[in-house]
Design a protein around this motif. Structure first.
Motif, PDB file in Angstrom:
ATOM      1  N   ALA A   1       0.815  -1.040  -0.210  1.00 24.94           N
ATOM      2  CA  ALA A   1       0.362  -0.190   0.113  1.00 24.94           C
ATOM      3  C   ALA A   1       1.068   1.750  -0.098  1.00 24.94           C
ATOM      4  N   ARG A   2       0.591   1.987  -1.375  1.00 29.77           N
ATOM      5  CA  ARG A   2       1.559   3.261  -0.740  1.00 29.77           C
ATOM      6  C   ARG A   2       0.963   4.570  -0.495  1.00 29.77           C
ATOM      7  N   ASN A   3       0.099   4.878   0.089  1.00 32.81           N
ATOM      8  CA  ASN A   3      -0.965   5.649   0.755  1.00 32.81           C
ATOM      9  C   ASN A   3      -2.025   4.620   1.099  1.00 32.81           C
ATOM     10  N   GLU A   4      -2.791   6.102   2.411  1.00 31.71           N
ATOM     11  CA  GLU A   4      -4.015   5.725   3.076  1.00 31.71           C
ATOM     12  C   GLU A   4      -5.425   5.305   1.984  1.00 31.71           C
ATOM     13  N   LYS A   5      -4.675   6.159   0.825  1.00 30.04           N
ATOM     14  CA  LYS A   5      -5.905   5.629  -0.106  1.00 30.04           C
ATOM     15  C   LYS A   5      -6.102   3.727  -0.782  1.00 30.04           C
ATOM     16  N   ASP A   6      -5.207   3.692  -1.469  1.00 30.35           N
ATOM     17  CA  ASP A   6      -4.340   2.203  -1.069  1.00 30.35           C
ATOM     18  C   ASP A   6      -4.751   0.604  -0.189  1.00 30.35           C
TER      19      ASP A   6
ATOM     20  N   ASN B   1       7.336   5.615  10.516  1.00 28.87           N
ATOM     21  CA  ASN B   1       5.304   6.120   9.704  1.00 28.87           C
ATOM     22  C   ASN B   1       5.572   4.882   8.265  1.00 28.87           C
ATOM     23  N   ARG B   2       3.957   4.014   8.745  1.00 27.74           N
ATOM     24  CA  ARG B   2       3.477   2.799   8.254  1.00 27.74           C
ATOM     25  C   ARG B   2       3.949   3.084   6.304  1.00 27.74           C
ATOM     26  N   PHE B   3       3.515   4.726   6.354  1.00 27.41           N
ATOM     27  CA  PHE B   3       3.732   4.608   4.599  1.00 27.41           C
ATOM     28  C   PHE B   3       4.530   4.499   4.359  1.00 27.41           C
ATOM     29  N   GLU B   4       5.911   5.296   4.595  1.00 24.58           N
ATOM     30  CA  GLU B   4       6.960   5.410   4.638  1.00 24.58           C
ATOM     31  C   GLU B   4       7.904   3.938   4.852  1.00 24.58           C
TER      32      GLU B   4
END
Length: 516
Positions: free
Chosen positions: A196-201, A476-479
């Protein structure tokens, strides 16, 4: 990597072992006819080829006309499979059950209904013992056919018992189908996009998972229901970079085979994939002792008869074992030592080229590139990354993006500043188009653009600033994906301290080992 031949017959012949080729020729001679002798000539001609060439094939098979070739190849293909079936029938439970079902059908066609039912009863017991529920359904439908067309007097409450058995098997099959579909869809999402690349994903994956996960999992009592349940949670956790949840379900996946060891011989590929993911979980959690212990178990398993006696198992074990061996060198910082694995991996990639999917080859190229980067050989790093960048594929966009980013950093290390300005724009556009730009990557691009205008004495302070900024994103989980694909923190620390990057990683490993 050679071009892959799409000719199915050529691939099948190239997959045969010496004993299988010998058995095929004996099989043909036992059933000899003029057509079959022509098949042997065609077989020999194809067997001697390095790559499929139809013109060359017709030249070597003088008795074959071009208009006959298609039918001759189809006939040979069927004959090879028939010969393989005779020598491989004891190895697979599904082949054994198919054969027994054939026997029951033959007895039924001879009008021997009660004998047919006795065979079907034996198949049912065998299928239950080996968790083969799809065969159970076939057997039950055959039994229903016999009972509905003939008066067998085999059992007073036969109709009620058959109905109850069918309902029970159907309930299990519905659960297996639902969970296997969910597992497959999540894995497909990962192969296309990576994590997942971001919150949307993350929201999209979470909604899909929760919508398709059965509300009540208490019915997951059979092997396959549990297997696909654990796989579904495994992919879901990995896509979201929840490494602890990923570890828990990969361990459950592997433990399933420990509880029912006979399934190792039936679903070997699933066990191999489970071990791969368990090793991946230990790698992501930096759990070196458990990683080494699991790697030892996996290597031991790679020498077992289950693996050595089956081509597919050998290939899959090679892929996942050597990905893990490369990961070991990333964990302990022994990049230069890890380069000793590269010639053997290259040799095996050539040997297995007709079997390996593109995704696995890309992963090997990226990991080998990282090995060279960690060793300070940036020229070879670029060579392997170019193999990925120039290979037009529509999967693992994350791997495509990070290959380009590492390619850019390798050119920066080589001081190819004339090329860098173009590359920065090109890679930035590519990653933005793929929606793969995180805050970490934005900061890296910002530094690289600025570096053109910095004097040598100002580079180090800017590297230190970049290092401090990126350290804030480590939790940061998305990083985290940026740090998983490329240990950018260790690279920056090596630049600031002016020491090789593998020395920095090695120091971290030794410090962690002492604390452990």
């Amino acid at each position: 990597m050679p071009n892959r031949s799409s000719d199915a017959l050529f691939q099948l012949i190239k997959s045969l072992e010496k004993s299988e080729k010998r058995n095929f020729k004996l099989y043909i001679k036992r059933n000899s006819a003029s057509e079959d002798l022509q098949s042997i000539q065609l077989f020999d001609a194809l067997d001697k080829m390095e790559e499929y060439d139809e013109a060359q094939l017709l030249k070597k098979s003088k008795s074959l006309k071009k208009q006959q070739l298609s039918n001759a190849k189809a006939h040979l293909y069927r004959e090879i499979l028939s010969s393989l079936r005779l020598i491989r029938q004891e190895e697979n439970i599904d082949i054994q059950l198919h054969e027994q079902l054939d026997h029951a059908r033959i007895l039924y066609n001879k009008g021997l209904y009660l004998q047919s039912l006795k065979v079907l009863d034996r198949i049912k017991e065998n299928a239950k013992e080996h968790n083969q529920i799809t065969f159970l359904l076939q057997v039950l439908f055959f039994e229903k056919t016999i009972e509905s067309l003939h008066i067998t007097r085999s059992m007073q409450d036969r109709a009620d018992r058959l109905t109850a058995e069918v309902d029970e098997v159907n309930d299990h099959l519905r659960l297996v189908s639902t969970l296997s579909n969910l597992s497959l869809q999540l894995y497909s999402w990962y192969i296309r996009n990576g994590v997942a690349r971001n919150e949307k994903d993350e929201i999209a994956v979470q909604e899909f998972f929760e919508t398709h996960l059965p509300a009540d999992l208490s019915g997951c009592t059979g092997f396959y229901e549990k297997l696909y349940q654990y796989q579904s949670f495994c992919w879901y956790a990995f896509i979201r970079q929840d490494f602890l949840l990923y570890y828990r379900y990969t361990q459950k996946w592997v433990d399933l085979f420990e509880k029912e060891p006979f399934m190792l011989g039936i679903e070997t590929a699933h066990y191999i994939k489970g071990m791969h993911n368990l090793l991946g979980a230990h790698f992501d959690l930096l759990n070196y002792p458990k990683f080494i212990e699991t790697l030892r178990q996996f290597e031991e398993f790679s020498h077992s008869a289950i693996v050595t006696g089956n081509v597919n198992n050998r290939i899959q074990t090679f892929v996942y074992l050597y990905i893990s061996k490369l990961n070991k060198h990333f964990l302990d910082g022994t990049f230069t030592e890890g380069l000793e694995l590269v010639p053997y991996i290259e040799e095996k990639l050539r040997e297995y080229w007709i079997y390996l999917d593109r995704h696995r080859i890309l992963v090997f190229y990226y990991k080998i590139a990282c090995l060279y980067f960690g060793s300070g050989d940036y020229e070879r790093t670029i060579d392997y990354l170019n193999k990925i960048i120039n290979w037009k594929v529509d999967l693992r966009t994350d791997l495509q993006c990070y290959s380009r980013l590492l390619h850019l950093i390798a050119h920066y290390e080589l001081g190819n500043y004339g090329l860098l300005e173009y590359l920065i724009k090109s890679v930035y556009r590519f990653m933005a188009k793929m929606e793969n730009l995180s805050l970490v990557e934005e900061e890296i691009f910002r530094f690289l653009r600025k570096s053109f205008n910095l004097s040598p004495d100002r580079i180090r302070p800017e590297l230190e600033k970049l290092l401090e900024k990126l350290k804030k994103y480590e939790k940061n989980r998305f990083e985290t994906r940026a740090f998983v694909y490329l240990d950018i923190i260790s690279w920056l620390e090596s630049k600031v301290r002016n020491v090789p990057v593998q020395d920095v990683i090695r120091e971290k490993y030794l410090e962690g080992h002492r604390r452990g």
